[in-house]
Design an enzyme around this catalytic site. Sequence first.
Site, PDB file in Angstrom:
ATOM      1  N   LYS A  68       0.844  -1.191   0.000  1.00  0.00           N
ATOM      2  CA  LYS A  68       0.000   0.000   0.000  1.00  0.00           C
ATOM      3  C   LYS A  68       0.883   1.246   0.000  1.00  0.00           C
ATOM      4  O   LYS A  68       1.872   1.319   0.735  1.00  0.00           O
ATOM      5  CB  LYS A  68      -0.899  -0.037   1.233  1.00  0.00           C
ATOM      6  CG  LYS A  68      -1.915   1.087   1.357  1.00  0.00           C
ATOM      7  CD  LYS A  68      -2.747   0.858   2.615  1.00  0.00           C
ATOM      8  CE  LYS A  68      -3.799   1.926   2.823  1.00  0.00           C
ATOM      9  NZ  LYS A  68      -4.610   1.672   4.040  1.00  0.00           N
ATOM     10  N   SER A 142      -9.182   1.498   3.266  1.00  0.00           N
ATOM     11  CA  SER A 142      -8.426   2.288   2.320  1.00  0.00           C
ATOM     12  C   SER A 142      -7.413   1.448   1.531  1.00  0.00           C
ATOM     13  O   SER A 142      -6.854   1.908   0.524  1.00  0.00           O
ATOM     14  CB  SER A 142      -7.671   3.398   3.057  1.00  0.00           C
ATOM     15  OG  SER A 142      -6.823   2.877   4.072  1.00  0.00           O
ATOM     16  N   SER A 166      -9.409  -0.827   7.557  1.00  0.00           N
ATOM     17  CA  SER A 166      -8.877  -0.870   6.196  1.00  0.00           C
ATOM     18  C   SER A 166      -8.135  -2.149   5.858  1.00  0.00           C
ATOM     19  O   SER A 166      -7.887  -2.419   4.680  1.00  0.00           O
ATOM     20  CB  SER A 166      -7.950   0.326   5.964  1.00  0.00           C
ATOM     21  OG  SER A 166      -8.660   1.534   6.120  1.00  0.00           O
TER      22      SER A 166
END
Length: 566
Positions: A68, A142, A166
């Site tokens: 990420k 996210s 997330s």
Amino acid sequence: MQAKQTGEYVNTIERVEAAYARIARIDRPEAWITLREKDEVLAEAAIIDQRAAAGADLPLAGRLYAVKDNIDVASLPTTAACPAYVYTPERDAAAVARLRAAGAICLGKTNLDQFATGLVGTRSPHGPVRAAADPARISGGSSSGSAVMVALGVVDFALGTDTAGSGRVPAALNGIVGIKASLGLVPTGGVVPACHSYDCVTAFAGDLAGAVEAMRAMTGPDADPASRDWPAEVRLAAGPRPRLAVPRESDLEPLDPDFRPLWDRALARFEAAGVECRPIDVRPLLEAALLLYEGALVSERYAAFGEYIDAWPDEVDPTVAEIVMGAKKFTGADLAADQQRLRAARAAARDLLDGFDALALPTAPLHPTIAEVRADPIAVNAKMGTYTNFVNLLDMAAVAVPAGSAGTKGFGVSVIVPAFNDQVAVDLAARFGGVEAPQYAPAEAELVVFGAHMTGMPLNTQLTDLGARYAGAVATAPAYRMYALNTDPPKPAVVRAARGVSLPGERWLLSPTALGRFLTALPEPMTLGKVELDDGDWATGFVAAVPTGTDITTTGGWRAHTAKTD
């Protein structure tokens, strides 16, 4: 494209070629922010293959992963999905450095809700990340790009972060496993903070074993002041008959009606796996979750990147800016008051879950379309965190597992436990999935038992109540004799002898604290000592210094003896 089992040779070059070919075939360019050049990755793969062939200790050799883009990877830009925020780190984040040392290879950086603020995967200038099974639906955020690259088989595992869910919501919506460990077990050094007090680095994988493998490699304290180590009394197993708290009917009101049959089936799967499910009132937990965004705790997000938004408002997603700028209305006194409310909520959660091994909840209550999120971005996002927002606030851990789908809408279940009971959550997730439970929490002590403490015997609960973990059958070297003691309940004494035999037993893994409790509670003539096993190893076990009681060696062990006397 799962790697072979640990210990088998894996041709990493072939796996890299296959991964890039798959990236070219699938229609998910928005999942990546920075994808490394294939030739560069192939050169790294060749080195890994050479080292693995030479016998280097590389437990993750051949594993490919994505990161990420709020987690630093040396020489790759970190943007947090805000191009103007970009910087290029010289060093890996602590978690990435550990994966690199274990032989895993990063393919690149994935898209996310900007500044890790969101549970929808649409708040990015690179576009919304579409769900793996249905491009019209959200992938969840996210950690959106990471989850989709796992779900579409490009990488073996991927890193996300989790403050409000997330590392779990995208797992549910894309049919994969997501693990969010206890706060601090995986260091957050090198991670762009969202709310530093509650941020976690997480792992997604296609199965539980793969997710645990990645988490195990990343776990361990470092210089990060927020990092924590496993406690000496850590539980290493869920036990033979776990008790699972579940929400009442009224607590499931936010759930999409299409998901309700899937939830009922999930509970039936737990029950069929020997897990006792009992409803509780989870409202105190769900109410505590509101503190994260609706209270002064959102000030941590402003502290993390609010000044950047003030300076560059046109570079920030409007919804993200609205959420973070809302923190300006709170005072220091407001924050202190909400922190005190949070302490009270943590105490209430401990009382609520007393007597239970874990709590199970739907991971997300719905799986909306991208259009539905665009129509009402804040309200839909808030609903997505209904069952996840409280977990980090209350210092808990969670394992999110897939639990089917309603058409193309993905559904999942989360097993939630108090801090450092991560292994219990893994074990219950394994029971739910009908797979062998991989070991996450470290086992620093072991005990071999040959009598009443074995599985199914009267004193076995003295092990399972302390979270001991069954680790398989053992046998002594042919140098021991067994004596039946006149005790209640009956138990044997194992004594080393010149004319001994090999006796069957079991190996159990324990925390140091649990082993110490056994030692202090042992009645005479029992003691803990070293026992020689038939493979030449020595292990700690129950022994007696001198023969006492009735010699039952010829029966072939305690289980055979008790079968004859029943």
